[in-house]
Design an enzyme around this catalytic site. Structure first.
Site, PDB file in Angstrom:
ATOM      1  N   GLY A  75       0.806  -1.211   0.000  1.00 60.27           N
ATOM      2  CA  GLY A  75       0.000   0.000   0.000  1.00 60.27           C
ATOM      3  C   GLY A  75       0.839   1.261   0.000  1.00 60.27           C
ATOM      4  N   SER A  76       0.354   2.285   0.659  1.00 60.45           N
ATOM      5  CA  SER A  76       0.975   3.610   0.584  1.00 60.45           C
ATOM      6  C   SER A  76       2.347   3.700   1.215  1.00 60.45           C
ATOM      7  CB  SER A  76       0.065   4.650   1.249  1.00 60.45           C
ATOM      8  OG  SER A  76      -1.081   4.849   0.476  1.00 60.45           O
ATOM      9  N   THR A  77       2.810   2.637   1.877  1.00 55.52           N
ATOM     10  CA  THR A  77       4.174   2.650   2.388  1.00 55.52           C
ATOM     11  C   THR A  77       5.172   2.861   1.256  1.00 55.52           C
ATOM     12  OG1 THR A  77       4.252   0.257   2.189  1.00 55.52           O
ATOM     13  CG2 THR A  77       3.610   1.132   4.307  1.00 55.52           C
ATOM     14  N   SER A  88       3.179   3.230   3.967  1.00 52.36           N
ATOM     15  CA  SER A  88       1.786   3.610   4.058  1.00 52.36           C
ATOM     16  C   SER A  88       0.948   2.811   3.103  1.00 52.36           C
ATOM     17  CB  SER A  88       1.651   5.087   3.747  1.00 52.36           C
ATOM     18  OG  SER A  88       0.345   5.401   3.392  1.00 52.36           O
TER      19      SER A  88
END
Length: 597
Positions: free
Chosen positions: A298-300, A593
């Site tokens: 994900g947003s990581t 994220s």
């Protein structure tokens, strides 16, 4: 009588005497044989059975597994295994009632054992109960039942139980590694059994040891990188959050920035390796999800997207990306932000975790700069730990990339990583751009850990400053719950949709919540990654669910490691105790994220 006749008579007498002597000897031998085979056969047979010379195995001690401070994680303790001779015990039916009572005292069903004995009536060896404490074995042995004795063995014991089982693993009843480190280093830990010649009575008890044929060689001890205190802290914090959120699973990883050593690696659900009665019903708990399970981060990944943007030369720290009107249509998909963030810098895009901003950056530079960064930080490659089931993740490279595939790559979909890989990737930022391998074994020479520069110091410093804004109180970032009052933190939240394999698509009602970061920013010591799988309730974002666990684990680990604070605090701002304005001199790490916040 002539001389010749006298000599002849004397010779005959001598022959007669020799004949009588030989006849007497033969008679004596015949009588002895008759006595042994017929007259005293039963007595002698009993005495022969009562004392038997045998070669016994000398059990070898399996090597201990220790944490980095010498605390035991797996040890082998001396135990006894109760054994019987089915053929012999059936010859003494009069002792069965007493034997049955003794069996009940060690929780053995006499009727079940009787059936086993009858099924194996032709054998001379059968276990009654293996690897039990000597006190328990004595409940049977003290009666001196015919055909029953004990064998000396070892039993594996795990002092931390479920807290460390996903790292340590377990060995079976024969002390052969089956999972985790026990399996990975089985040859190193395994000892070499010995052999001795002994004289035993009919009950199997050793009367005397005659000689040692071969000395048993113990296995080698193994020292892991794990710190038991940090491991327990991480396990407790993760389990509490998984339970509180009614989540399906979770992981937490803590790395030593300087050496790449894994200080803690925990997974939920778990199981107790010292109690395997219901192990077959706990198969889901056997998996070390932190190293063996791959997920979409994900947003990581926006940390790496911003890194690629700065390296491309198309963007700098002052660049403005217009995210209006809060969504963007790409191919047949619409990518949305929670609100319209308008014109945003790279720092604001990371702080707010803007999907639209990340997508516009990716479309401007294409997939290659992003893929290049992802490869350099270790994604799609084996970690090289040797851990059974270790996942290398999946980093695809299509022949042709659609705009939607490029955009989703920028915020962490379309490829997979393990939580440990994610931690290693962020360790690159904590080390000022240096990539280092991770290790499950304690590293004695920390000064000679190999490393290679994969990102420039300037870019690392800039990205680290952006990641610190994600956590800073009052800054409006998604990760403020990861804030630690005593130490500066850089990190990133993540919330990725859960992919349902059975349905073959994303489940838009279930998420994986993530947070990754490092501390203290002024001199990074540890990297921590937390994932919570399918939390239930209104809160499911990485900043809401995973970030508080990160703060709990990281703050506790810093205390355990005696890392001094680098904050002279103020209500809303933190000032560094060293290098207040020297962002370029700070080692850095990036945060993770997920897709939605």
């Amino acid at each position: 009588m002539s001389a010749r006749q006298a000599a002849k008579k004397h010779t005959s007498w001598r022959l007669y005497f020799v004949f009588m002597v030989i006849l007497s000897l033969l008679s004596t031998i015949a009588w002895k044989v008759l006595d042994l085979q017929v007259i005293n056969n039963e007595t002698l047979q009993f005495q022969g059975d009562a004392r038997t010379v045998r070669n016994d195995v000398i059990a070898a001690h399996r090597g201990n597994i220790l944490d980095r401070n010498g605390q035991p994680l797996a040890i082998s303790t001396p135990v006894q295994s109760l054994v019987l001779n089915p053929r012999e015990i059936l010859q003494y039916p009069e002792q069965w009632d007493r034997f049955a009572e003794a069996l009940l005292s060690i929780n053995i069903n006499p009727d079940v054992l009787r059936n086993r004995i009858q099924e194996n009536a032709g054998r001379e060896f059968m276990f009654i109960k293996r690897r039990i404490p000597p006190v328990e074995a004595n409940q049977v042995l003290r009666h001196s039942f015919n055909g029953v004795w004990a064998e000396e063995e070892y039993k594996r014991f795990y002092p931390l139980g479920e807290v460390a089982v996903h790292v340590v693993g377990l060995a079976n009843s024969d002390e052969v590694g089956q999972e985790g480190v026990e399996l990975a280093y089985d040859d190193w830990l395994e000892g070499t059994p010995g052999s001795k010649q002994v004289l035993k009575d009919r009950n199997g008890s050793i009367i005397s040891e005659l000689r040692i044929n071969q000395v048993a060689e113990p296995g080698n001890d193994l020292v892991l990188s794990i710190d038991s205190e940090i491991q327990f802290l991480a396990y407790k914090a993760l389990k509490e959050e998984v339970t509180r959120r009614y989540a399906n699973a979770g992981t937490a990883v803590v790395l030593n920035v300087e050496t790449g050593e894994i200080l803690a690696m925990v997974s939920q659900p778990s199981y107790n390796p010292n109690n395997r009665a219901n192990l077959s019903q706990q198969l889901d708990g056997l998996k070390n999800r932190a190293i063996a399970e791959a997920l979409e981060p994900g947003s990581t990944v926006k940390t790496f997207t911003v890194t690629a943007a700065l390296e491309s030369g198309l963007f700098d720290t002052e660049s403005i990306i217009d995210t209006s009107p809060g969504y963007i249509r790409i191919d047949r998909s619409v990518i949305r932000d929670p609100v319209n963030y308008g014109e945003s810098t790279l720092e604001r895009i990371l702080s707010k975790s803007s999907q639209v901003g990340a997508s516009r950056i990716a479309l401007a530079m294409g997939q290659e700069p992003m893929l290049d960064v992802l490869r350099r930080v270790g994604f799609g490659q084996s970690l090289g730990t040797g851990f059974p089931g270790e996942s290398a993740g999946l980093l695809v490279n299509h022949n042709r990339w659609s705009d939607s595939e490029i955009a989703t790559l920028a915020y962490g979909y379309g490829f997979q990583v393990s939580p440990l890989q994610l931690a290693q990737a962020y360790m690159v930022y904590a080390n000022g751009g240096i990539y280092k391998p991770v290790s499950l074994l304690k590293i004695e020479d920390a000064d000679n850990v190999p490393g290679i520069r994969v990102i420039s110091e300037d870019i690392v410093a800039s990205v680290t400053q952006m990641l610190e804004s994600v956590v800073r109180p009052g800054g409006g970032g998604t990760g403020t719950r990861a804030y630690i009052p005593s130490h500066r933190v850089a990190g990133k939240t993540g919330t990725a949709w859960y992919y349902d394999v059975q349905r073959g698509g994303y489940d838009d009602e279930n998420y994986i919540s993530l947070f990754a970061g490092f501390a203290p920013v002024s001199n990074p010591k540890i990297v921590t990654v937390v994932t919570i799988h399918e939390p239930q309730g209104k809160e499911y974002g990485g900043g809401q669910v995973a970030a508080p666990v990160f703060a709990n684990i990281t703050a506790g680990a810093l205390r355990i490691l005696n890392v001094p604070p680098d904050i002279i605090s103020n209500a809303s701002e933190s000032l560094s105790l060293e290098g207040l304005n020297s962002a370029a001199s700070r080692p850095s790490l990036a945060g993770l994220s997920g897709g939605r916040q």
